[in-house]
Design an enzyme around this catalytic site. Sequence first.
Site, short mmCIF file in Angstrom:
data_model
loop_
_atom_site.label_atom_id
_atom_site.label_comp_id
_atom_site.label_asym_id
_atom_site.label_seq_id
_atom_site.Cartn_x
_atom_site.Cartn_y
_atom_site.Cartn_z
N TRP A 88 31.58 99.31 60.46
CA TRP A 88 32.13 98.54 61.58
C TRP A 88 31.08 98.54 62.68
O TRP A 88 30.48 99.60 62.94
CB TRP A 88 33.40 99.24 62.05
CG TRP A 88 34.07 98.68 63.27
CD1 TRP A 88 35.09 97.80 63.30
CD2 TRP A 88 33.80 99.02 64.64
NE1 TRP A 88 35.47 97.55 64.60
CE2 TRP A 88 34.69 98.28 65.44
CE3 TRP A 88 32.88 99.84 65.28
CZ2 TRP A 88 34.69 98.36 66.83
CZ3 TRP A 88 32.87 99.93 66.67
CH2 TRP A 88 33.77 99.19 67.43
N SER A 139 29.71 104.77 57.28
CA SER A 139 30.59 104.87 58.43
C SER A 139 32.04 104.55 58.04
O SER A 139 32.63 105.25 57.24
CB SER A 139 30.08 103.95 59.54
OG SER A 139 30.69 104.24 60.78
N MET A 140 32.60 103.46 58.56
CA MET A 140 33.96 103.07 58.19
C MET A 140 34.09 102.89 56.68
O MET A 140 35.14 103.15 56.10
CB MET A 140 34.35 101.79 58.91
CG MET A 140 35.75 101.30 58.56
SD MET A 140 36.17 99.77 59.41
CE MET A 140 37.82 99.50 58.73
N ASP A 188 23.70 111.89 65.45
CA ASP A 188 24.66 110.78 65.41
C ASP A 188 25.70 110.97 66.51
O ASP A 188 26.59 111.82 66.40
CB ASP A 188 25.33 110.75 64.03
CG ASP A 188 26.18 109.50 63.83
OD1 ASP A 188 26.63 108.91 64.82
OD2 ASP A 188 26.41 109.14 62.66
N HIS A 213 23.22 107.14 64.23
CA HIS A 213 24.20 106.59 63.29
C HIS A 213 23.58 105.58 62.33
O HIS A 213 23.85 105.61 61.13
CB HIS A 213 25.33 105.93 64.09
CG HIS A 213 26.56 105.67 63.28
ND1 HIS A 213 27.19 106.63 62.52
CD2 HIS A 213 27.28 104.52 63.11
CE1 HIS A 213 28.25 106.10 61.93
NE2 HIS A 213 28.32 104.83 62.26
#
Length: 273
Positions: free
Chosen positions: A29, A95-96, A224, A253
């Site tokens: 995302w 991530s997501m 991150d 990130h």
Amino acid sequence: MSYITTSDGVHLHFKDVGKGRPVVLIHGWPLTGDMWEKQVIALVDAGYRVITYDRRGFGLSGHPIHCYSYDTLTDDLATLINSLDLYDATLVGFSMGGGEVARYLSRYGTKRIAKAVLLASIVPFLLKTSDNPDGVPESVLDGIKQSIRADRFDFLENFIPSFYGDSSLLRSVSKGVLNWSFSLACMASPMATIDCVDTWGKTDLRPDLQAFTLPTLILHGSADANVPPEFSSKKAAELIPGAIYKEYKGAAHGLFFTHADQVNEDLIEFLSA
């Protein structure tokens, strides 16, 4: 362009390139499947078939008003895997996207999946609760949603640099990368951008970790600030038996780009083992 249609009629845009054992790359995302361009090139060169797709509500996929729970998103992933008749596949979630990996394994099992990779992932649970006291306060997530509602483009313009660890004193990626990432993020629908904050921020995936009965690689950056490893990957590594955990010193990130060579090397080594 290639599309498949989900059970509720949403068109999902995907790309399928290369030959060999399949690797499915699940984006984060608020980007799109195109975020993986450095991984796609490296994996195809290494002899793998690589599938990327835009999550519903993002990129060139359909933009329904709601329907962004992990159950729905994982059903979309299963539709893609079944439609392409993939077996012996590796799921890579950034991530997501790590949430889709976890929920897919718990809902659909490992019949078609050989390995799993969590890259700077939100797994297993980000929200601060009584039994997760080190998590992210709900007020932080509410603030993100309020900022998106107020001015989505201003939010994204400020968010994208932090994504890569960029600041006034440190340039981690080029202006071109920042512009590219901003453009990808702008392609998402406003509702998907807002609703998915609750999806990645409030979904408890700890029970899903029991389904990780396959080789698993976990990669995360020590710097991150968006998804600190202490809240996420370090806990996942402790809860997934036999998981390989590697932490990149100083990486933010967006390590899929800032540390692409290292990510690709670790990924290909894991795939070939």
